[in-house]
Design a protein around this motif. Structure first.
Motif, PDB file in Angstrom:
ATOM      1  N   UNK A 104       0.853  -1.242  -0.030  1.00  0.00           N
ATOM      2  CA  UNK A 104      -0.165   0.046   0.006  1.00  0.00           C
ATOM      3  C   UNK A 104       0.696   1.213   0.000  1.00  0.00           C
ATOM      4  N   UNK A 105       2.042   1.298   0.691  1.00  0.00           N
ATOM      5  CA  UNK A 105       3.012   2.360   0.873  1.00  0.00           C
ATOM      6  C   UNK A 105       3.406   2.582  -0.590  1.00  0.00           C
ATOM      7  N   UNK A 106       3.890   1.332  -1.424  1.00  0.00           N
ATOM      8  CA  UNK A 106       4.362   1.614  -2.706  1.00  0.00           C
ATOM      9  C   UNK A 106       3.107   2.164  -3.762  1.00  0.00           C
ATOM     10  N   UNK A 107       1.951   1.729  -3.446  1.00  0.00           N
ATOM     11  CA  UNK A 107       0.971   2.323  -4.447  1.00  0.00           C
ATOM     12  C   UNK A 107       0.686   3.554  -4.119  1.00  0.00           C
ATOM     13  N   UNK A 108       0.561   4.070  -2.818  1.00  0.00           N
ATOM     14  CA  UNK A 108       0.654   5.461  -2.405  1.00  0.00           C
ATOM     15  C   UNK A 108       1.669   6.333  -2.898  1.00  0.00           C
ATOM     16  N   UNK A 109       2.866   5.837  -2.993  1.00  0.00           N
ATOM     17  CA  UNK A 109       4.110   6.623  -3.203  1.00  0.00           C
ATOM     18  C   UNK A 109       3.811   6.755  -4.678  1.00  0.00           C
ATOM     19  N   UNK A 110       3.364   5.989  -5.769  1.00  0.00           N
ATOM     20  CA  UNK A 110       3.159   5.876  -7.056  1.00  0.00           C
ATOM     21  C   UNK A 110       2.172   6.546  -7.357  1.00  0.00           C
ATOM     22  N   UNK A 111       1.136   6.574  -6.648  1.00  0.00           N
ATOM     23  CA  UNK A 111       0.000   7.452  -6.950  1.00  0.00           C
ATOM     24  C   UNK A 111       0.406   9.126  -6.794  1.00  0.00           C
ATOM     25  N   UNK A 112       1.094   9.471  -5.657  1.00  0.00           N
ATOM     26  CA  UNK A 112       1.476  10.876  -5.620  1.00  0.00           C
ATOM     27  C   UNK A 112       2.602  11.352  -6.560  1.00  0.00           C
ATOM     28  N   UNK A 113       3.442  10.254  -6.989  1.00  0.00           N
ATOM     29  CA  UNK A 113       4.473  10.555  -7.993  1.00  0.00           C
ATOM     30  C   UNK A 113       3.616  10.759  -9.356  1.00  0.00           C
ATOM     31  N   UNK A 114       2.481  10.108  -9.744  1.00  0.00           N
ATOM     32  CA  UNK A 114       1.878  10.266 -10.907  1.00  0.00           C
ATOM     33  C   UNK A 114       0.994  11.721 -10.848  1.00  0.00           C
ATOM     34  N   UNK A 115       0.472  11.897  -9.733  1.00  0.00           N
ATOM     35  CA  UNK A 115      -0.152  13.133  -9.546  1.00  0.00           C
ATOM     36  C   UNK A 115       0.559  14.314  -9.820  1.00  0.00           C
ATOM     37  N   UNK A 116       1.686  14.281  -9.245  1.00  0.00           N
ATOM     38  CA  UNK A 116       2.809  15.396  -9.250  1.00  0.00           C
ATOM     39  C   UNK A 116       3.169  15.409 -10.773  1.00  0.00           C
ATOM     40  N   UNK A 117       3.474  14.303 -11.271  1.00  0.00           N
ATOM     41  CA  UNK A 117       3.847  14.525 -12.696  1.00  0.00           C
ATOM     42  C   UNK A 117       2.904  15.103 -13.489  1.00  0.00           C
ATOM     43  N   UNK A 118       1.548  14.743 -13.456  1.00  0.00           N
ATOM     44  CA  UNK A 118       0.515  15.376 -14.202  1.00  0.00           C
ATOM     45  C   UNK A 118       0.430  16.790 -13.966  1.00  0.00           C
ATOM     46  N   UNK A 119       0.538  17.355 -12.741  1.00  0.00           N
ATOM     47  CA  UNK A 119       0.368  18.671 -12.633  1.00  0.00           C
ATOM     48  C   UNK A 119       1.807  19.422 -12.661  1.00  0.00           C
ATOM     49  N   UNK A 120       2.726  18.823 -13.281  1.00  0.00           N
ATOM     50  CA  UNK A 120       4.060  19.662 -13.335  1.00  0.00           C
ATOM     51  C   UNK A 120       4.603  20.142 -12.185  1.00  0.00           C
ATOM     52  N   UNK A 121       4.565  19.271 -11.140  1.00  0.00           N
ATOM     53  CA  UNK A 121       5.019  19.705  -9.580  1.00  0.00           C
ATOM     54  C   UNK A 121       6.506  19.296  -9.493  1.00  0.00           C
ATOM     55  N   UNK A 122       7.195  18.559 -10.391  1.00  0.00           N
ATOM     56  CA  UNK A 122       8.395  17.992 -10.438  1.00  0.00           C
ATOM     57  C   UNK A 122       9.494  18.490 -11.419  1.00  0.00           C
ATOM     58  N   UNK A 123      10.855  18.806 -10.906  1.00  0.00           N
ATOM     59  CA  UNK A 123      11.876  18.940 -11.634  1.00  0.00           C
ATOM     60  C   UNK A 123      12.100  17.725 -12.389  1.00  0.00           C
ATOM     61  N   UNK A 124      12.693  18.111 -13.561  1.00  0.00           N
ATOM     62  CA  UNK A 124      13.248  16.912 -14.563  1.00  0.00           C
ATOM     63  C   UNK A 124      13.892  15.998 -13.765  1.00  0.00           C
ATOM     64  N   UNK A 125      15.007  16.268 -13.038  1.00  0.00           N
ATOM     65  CA  UNK A 125      15.868  15.299 -12.390  1.00  0.00           C
ATOM     66  C   UNK A 125      15.013  14.556 -11.349  1.00  0.00           C
ATOM     67  N   UNK A 126      14.073  15.059 -10.694  1.00  0.00           N
ATOM     68  CA  UNK A 126      13.233  14.317  -9.702  1.00  0.00           C
ATOM     69  C   UNK A 126      12.280  13.371 -10.533  1.00  0.00           C
ATOM     70  N   UNK A 127      11.899  13.914 -11.597  1.00  0.00           N
ATOM     71  CA  UNK A 127      11.100  12.643 -12.253  1.00  0.00           C
ATOM     72  C   UNK A 127      11.931  11.601 -12.578  1.00  0.00           C
TER      73      UNK A 127
END
Length: 362
Positions: A104-127
């Motif tokens: 569930x933690x991995x799923x939660x982390x992936x979900x957060x990652x995808x949300x931030x990716x969609x909303x352009x909240x991540x630097x290129x290196x962080x992606x």
């Protein structure tokens, strides 16, 4: 992170197999899931066990086990009985809950990652760093679908979409607001936009039948790298808006098939107002009566064919000609002339766009 219902289902499943009663408690001694009765009486024992260095302990006919999340104590599991097999079942239960925590933690982390990716909240290196850490492929072809539900927080629709797609490791289903479900879909090398349209149709049909939800589906363009996923998302959002304004009868809208609506949607409002004033002076298409608007729309539907339009409107050809002449006198535009018809059609679409943008301000 794990819902109490998931914990309850887990220990009930273990009990059904082993006939051993179990209880999952938090670090404050409160029962989260249990097959035992009177769990309040174990509160003090749990608190004492939490403070002890032991990872397991037997007390008054019960066995206690600790479950950690990154070295942080998360749960205490109680198994009823003192026998060795009870100890083994307790350890299995602790192991199962531990694995649930990781999953569930991995799923939660992936979900957060995808949300931030969609909303352009991540630097290129962080992606790329986070994608590597979460085992998300960076060079897979992907496309973003937005599924707009009629009702806010439509959990049935969200679960249906998850059931269809989340079994595939490279597809992600999430939500960034109350009404929109986002699907980030892997696209095979052989798949085309025609295939994407078929997928959108499957989503619409499944949600209409299984989740009893009326939905609209929009999708962007296919991208080749993970850093471009946000672009496909923005395109899908534009397609959804353009579809609402100009193509209200469609429940599937592709960014690659928006036609002239795409151009009008990107016009600044002051320019739109100037254009409408230039065409209609102080009037607006909204000022025309219902009969005139019906005649105009039907005339456009029939590609400026006078005979077919009069037949479908059940009026004499001369009556239609009279209406078109009247419209020409009031606007200076003769819809039988192709250039004037195009101007009028664009003007109608611009007015629709302006009204939509005004509605967003309220």
């Amino acid at each position: 992170m794990i819902s109490n219902q998931i914990l309850q289902d887990t220990i009930e499943g273990i009990k059904a197999i082993t006939r051993i009663d179990l209880c999952v408690m938090d670090t404050e001694g409160k029962a989260l899931a249990t097959t035992l009765h009177d769990t309040d009486e174990y509160e003090q024992s749990v608190l004492a066990f939490v403070d002890s260095p032991a990872e397991s302990q037997m007390l008054q006919g019960y066995q206690f086990f600790k479950v950690f999340d990154d070295n942080q104590l998360e749960y205490v599991i109680i198994a009823k009985g003192e026998a060795d097999d009870v100890y083994m079942i307790g350890k299995i239960a602790a192991f199962q809950v531990q694995n649930l925590l990781v999953a569930y933690k991995e799923r939660f982390d992936k979900d957060n990652f995808i949300k931030n990716l969609l909303l352009d909240n991540l630097l290129l290196v962080d992606i790329y760093n986070r994608a590597k850490k979460l085992h998300v492929d960076t060079d897979v072809r992907r496309i973003v679908f937005i599924i707009e539900t009629k009702n806010e927080k439509d959990t049935n629709a969200l679960e249906t979409v998850r059931n269809i797609f989340s079994t595939k490791a490279k597809d992600f289903v999430t939500a960034v607001d109350e009404k929109n479900i986002i699907l980030v879909k892997e696209v095979k090398q052989t798949e085309t936009y025609e295939d994407m349209n078929k997928i959108a149709k499957v989503i619409v049909d499944m949600l209409n039948s299984e989740a009893m939800s009326t939905v609209r589906v929009a999708f962007g363009t296919i991208v080749n790298e993970i850093k471009e996923v946000s672009r496909s998302y923005k395109e899908a959002k534009m397609a959804l808006d353009v579809g609402k304004i100009f193509y209200g009868n469609r429940n599937i809208i592709a960014y690659s098939n928006l036609g002239i609506g795409r151009l009008i949607y990107q016009l600044p409002i002051p320019l739109c107002k100037m254009f409408i004033k230039e065409i209609f002076e102080n009037r607006s298409p909204d000022d025309f009566d219902e009969e005139t608007l019906t005649t105009i729309n039907k005339f456009f539907e029939n590609s400026l064919n006078v005979s077919e339009t009069s037949r479908q409107l059940y009026i004499h050809r001369n009556t239609l000609v009279y209406r078109l002449d009247k419209l020409q006198k009031s606007t200076g535009l003769d819809l039988r002339v192709f250039e004037d018809a195009i101007t009028f059609k664009i003007a109608l679409m611009v007015v629709k766009y302006m009204k939509y943008m005004e509605s967003l301000e309220y």
